[in-house]
Motif scaffolding. Structure first.
Motif, PDB file in Angstrom:
ATOM      1  N   LEU A   1       0.828  -1.216   0.000  1.00  0.00           N
ATOM      2  CA  LEU A   1       0.000   0.000   0.000  1.00  0.00           C
ATOM      3  C   LEU A   1       0.854   1.255   0.000  1.00  0.00           C
ATOM      4  O   LEU A   1       0.550   2.231  -0.686  1.00  0.00           O
ATOM      5  N   PHE A   2       1.921   1.244   0.777  1.00  0.00           N
ATOM      6  CA  PHE A   2       2.840   2.379   0.837  1.00  0.00           C
ATOM      7  C   PHE A   2       3.488   2.606  -0.525  1.00  0.00           C
ATOM      8  O   PHE A   2       3.595   3.737  -0.995  1.00  0.00           O
ATOM      9  N   LEU A   3       3.888   1.541  -1.171  1.00  0.00           N
ATOM     10  CA  LEU A   3       4.511   1.618  -2.495  1.00  0.00           C
ATOM     11  C   LEU A   3       3.517   2.132  -3.538  1.00  0.00           C
ATOM     12  O   LEU A   3       3.855   3.010  -4.352  1.00  0.00           O
ATOM     13  N   ILE A   4       2.297   1.639  -3.505  1.00  0.00           N
ATOM     14  CA  ILE A   4       1.260   2.102  -4.441  1.00  0.00           C
ATOM     15  C   ILE A   4       1.005   3.586  -4.251  1.00  0.00           C
ATOM     16  O   ILE A   4       0.896   4.341  -5.216  1.00  0.00           O
ATOM     17  N   TYR A   5       0.924   4.016  -2.988  1.00  0.00           N
ATOM     18  CA  TYR A   5       0.704   5.435  -2.706  1.00  0.00           C
ATOM     19  C   TYR A   5       1.825   6.279  -3.319  1.00  0.00           C
ATOM     20  O   TYR A   5       1.574   7.278  -3.984  1.00  0.00           O
ATOM     21  N   GLY A   6       3.050   5.877  -3.101  1.00  0.00           N
ATOM     22  CA  GLY A   6       4.190   6.634  -3.631  1.00  0.00           C
ATOM     23  C   GLY A   6       4.205   6.691  -5.148  1.00  0.00           C
ATOM     24  O   GLY A   6       4.446   7.747  -5.734  1.00  0.00           O
ATOM     25  N   ILE A   7       3.922   5.573  -5.784  1.00  0.00           N
ATOM     26  CA  ILE A   7       3.910   5.532  -7.251  1.00  0.00           C
ATOM     27  C   ILE A   7       2.803   6.400  -7.819  1.00  0.00           C
ATOM     28  O   ILE A   7       2.960   7.021  -8.869  1.00  0.00           O
ATOM     29  N   ALA A   8       1.679   6.492  -7.111  1.00  0.00           N
ATOM     30  CA  ALA A   8       0.546   7.269  -7.620  1.00  0.00           C
ATOM     31  C   ALA A   8       0.655   8.759  -7.310  1.00  0.00           C
ATOM     32  O   ALA A   8       0.212   9.587  -8.099  1.00  0.00           O
ATOM     33  N   ILE A   9       1.230   9.118  -6.183  1.00  0.00           N
ATOM     34  CA  ILE A   9       1.193  10.507  -5.741  1.00  0.00           C
ATOM     35  C   ILE A   9       2.457  11.292  -6.075  1.00  0.00           C
ATOM     36  O   ILE A   9       2.371  12.482  -6.420  1.00  0.00           O
ATOM     37  N   LEU A  10       3.615  10.697  -6.011  1.00  0.00           N
ATOM     38  CA  LEU A  10       4.839  11.458  -6.291  1.00  0.00           C
ATOM     39  C   LEU A  10       4.853  12.113  -7.672  1.00  0.00           C
ATOM     40  O   LEU A  10       5.268  13.268  -7.795  1.00  0.00           O
ATOM     41  N   PRO A  11       4.398  11.440  -8.730  1.00  0.00           N
ATOM     42  CA  PRO A  11       4.381  12.125 -10.036  1.00  0.00           C
ATOM     43  C   PRO A  11       3.496  13.370 -10.062  1.00  0.00           C
ATOM     44  O   PRO A  11       3.778  14.321 -10.794  1.00  0.00           O
TER      45      PRO A  11
ATOM     46  N   TRP B   1       3.025  15.565  -7.515  1.00  0.00           N
ATOM     47  CA  TRP B   1       3.770  16.682  -6.906  1.00  0.00           C
ATOM     48  C   TRP B   1       4.926  17.116  -7.792  1.00  0.00           C
ATOM     49  O   TRP B   1       5.209  18.309  -7.907  1.00  0.00           O
ATOM     50  N   ILE B   2       5.589  16.173  -8.420  1.00  0.00           N
ATOM     51  CA  ILE B   2       6.671  16.516  -9.348  1.00  0.00           C
ATOM     52  C   ILE B   2       6.107  17.318 -10.516  1.00  0.00           C
ATOM     53  O   ILE B   2       6.706  18.308 -10.954  1.00  0.00           O
ATOM     54  N   SER B   3       4.944  16.935 -11.019  1.00  0.00           N
ATOM     55  CA  SER B   3       4.311  17.656 -12.131  1.00  0.00           C
ATOM     56  C   SER B   3       3.935  19.076 -11.730  1.00  0.00           C
ATOM     57  O   SER B   3       4.113  20.015 -12.516  1.00  0.00           O
ATOM     58  N   ILE B   4       3.438  19.249 -10.522  1.00  0.00           N
ATOM     59  CA  ILE B   4       3.081  20.594 -10.054  1.00  0.00           C
ATOM     60  C   ILE B   4       4.322  21.481 -10.000  1.00  0.00           C
ATOM     61  O   ILE B   4       4.297  22.626 -10.464  1.00  0.00           O
ATOM     62  N   VAL B   5       5.413  20.952  -9.487  1.00  0.00           N
ATOM     63  CA  VAL B   5       6.656  21.726  -9.416  1.00  0.00           C
ATOM     64  C   VAL B   5       7.150  22.067 -10.814  1.00  0.00           C
ATOM     65  O   VAL B   5       7.527  23.213 -11.092  1.00  0.00           O
TER      66      VAL B   5
ATOM     67  N   ILE C   1      -1.290  14.473 -15.899  1.00  0.00           N
ATOM     68  CA  ILE C   1      -1.030  13.756 -14.651  1.00  0.00           C
ATOM     69  C   ILE C   1      -1.798  14.399 -13.508  1.00  0.00           C
ATOM     70  O   ILE C   1      -2.435  13.712 -12.700  1.00  0.00           O
ATOM     71  N   ILE C   2      -1.782  15.716 -13.452  1.00  0.00           N
ATOM     72  CA  ILE C   2      -2.484  16.433 -12.383  1.00  0.00           C
ATOM     73  C   ILE C   2      -3.990  16.256 -12.513  1.00  0.00           C
ATOM     74  O   ILE C   2      -4.686  16.035 -11.516  1.00  0.00           O
ATOM     75  N   MET C   3      -4.510  16.317 -13.723  1.00  0.00           N
ATOM     76  CA  MET C   3      -5.959  16.144 -13.920  1.00  0.00           C
ATOM     77  C   MET C   3      -6.411  14.738 -13.517  1.00  0.00           C
ATOM     78  O   MET C   3      -7.462  14.568 -12.911  1.00  0.00           O
ATOM     79  N   MET C   4      -5.623  13.734 -13.852  1.00  0.00           N
ATOM     80  CA  MET C   4      -5.971  12.366 -13.451  1.00  0.00           C
ATOM     81  C   MET C   4      -5.982  12.241 -11.928  1.00  0.00           C
ATOM     82  O   MET C   4      -6.815  11.538 -11.359  1.00  0.00           O
ATOM     83  N   ALA C   5      -5.078  12.952 -11.277  1.00  0.00           N
ATOM     84  CA  ALA C   5      -4.982  12.871  -9.818  1.00  0.00           C
ATOM     85  C   ALA C   5      -6.219  13.419  -9.128  1.00  0.00           C
ATOM     86  O   ALA C   5      -6.538  12.992  -8.018  1.00  0.00           O
ATOM     87  N   PHE C   6      -6.930  14.334  -9.763  1.00  0.00           N
ATOM     88  CA  PHE C   6      -8.155  14.843  -9.159  1.00  0.00           C
ATOM     89  C   PHE C   6      -9.171  13.725  -8.948  1.00  0.00           C
ATOM     90  O   PHE C   6      -9.991  13.785  -8.049  1.00  0.00           O
ATOM     91  N   PHE C   7      -9.097  12.689  -9.760  1.00  0.00           N
ATOM     92  CA  PHE C   7     -10.041  11.587  -9.640  1.00  0.00           C
ATOM     93  C   PHE C   7      -9.575  10.511  -8.657  1.00  0.00           C
ATOM     94  O   PHE C   7     -10.375   9.955  -7.922  1.00  0.00           O
ATOM     95  N   TYR C   8      -8.279  10.210  -8.648  1.00  0.00           N
ATOM     96  CA  TYR C   8      -7.839   9.121  -7.785  1.00  0.00           C
ATOM     97  C   TYR C   8      -7.265   9.576  -6.443  1.00  0.00           C
ATOM     98  O   TYR C   8      -7.135   8.770  -5.526  1.00  0.00           O
ATOM     99  N   SER C   9      -6.948  10.841  -6.284  1.00  0.00           N
ATOM    100  CA  SER C   9      -6.362  11.314  -5.028  1.00  0.00           C
ATOM    101  C   SER C   9      -7.243  11.095  -3.801  1.00  0.00           C
ATOM    102  O   SER C   9      -6.719  10.725  -2.736  1.00  0.00           O
ATOM    103  N   PRO C  10      -8.552  11.312  -3.876  1.00  0.00           N
ATOM    104  CA  PRO C  10      -9.360  11.045  -2.670  1.00  0.00           C
ATOM    105  C   PRO C  10      -9.243   9.596  -2.188  1.00  0.00           C
ATOM    106  O   PRO C  10      -9.220   9.341  -0.986  1.00  0.00           O
TER     107      PRO C  10
END
Length: 121
Positions: free
Chosen positions: A60-70, A72-76, A94-103
């Motif tokens: 779960l920790f690994l999945i979280y990192g793979i999904a969320i780190l890109p 934050w990197i994209s925002i920067v 990448i950021i638009m997709m995160a709006f759906f899966y981030s919650p």
């Protein structure tokens, strides 16, 4: 030390989720963007700290990192590059997709924090 960190981290993450929901309710639809940052930044900080603490990395920790780190990197990168559409399209996607899966990732991370804390008791 790790047990104390896990306990406080769990409570801090829950606190920021509650604050995020309160801000969203107060601000209405405009508050949803704030929710992502109010909840996401503390989770990112927690994630990075856990990497340096060398905790047991669960799936779960690994999945979280793979999904969320890109995200934050994209925002920067978008902040650094600006609005050159040819260069920023992929990062914007990448950021638009995160709006759906981030919650779901928020809940996954809190669940993972809970599991870590319980495993250290």
């Amino acid at each position: 030390m790790m047990k104390s960190f896990a306990k406080y981290d769990l409570y801090i993450q829950i606190f920021f989720i509650v604050i995020g929901f309160i801000v969203t309710i107060i601000k209405g639809l405009d508050g949803w963007i704030l929710f992502y940052f109010i909840v996401g930044i503390p989770q990112l900080i927690s994630f990075v700290i856990k990497i340096f603490l060398k905790i047991k990395i669960s799936p779960l920790f690994l999945i979280y990192g793979i999904a969320i780190l890109p995200v934050w990197i994209s925002i920067v990168i978008l902040k650094i590059i600006g609005t050159d559409h040819q260069l920023t399209d992929i990062f914007s996607c990448i950021i638009m997709m995160a709006f759906f899966y981030s919650p779901f990732m928020v809940l996954l991370y809190v669940f993972e924090n809970h599991n870590l804390y319980k495993s250290l008791k």
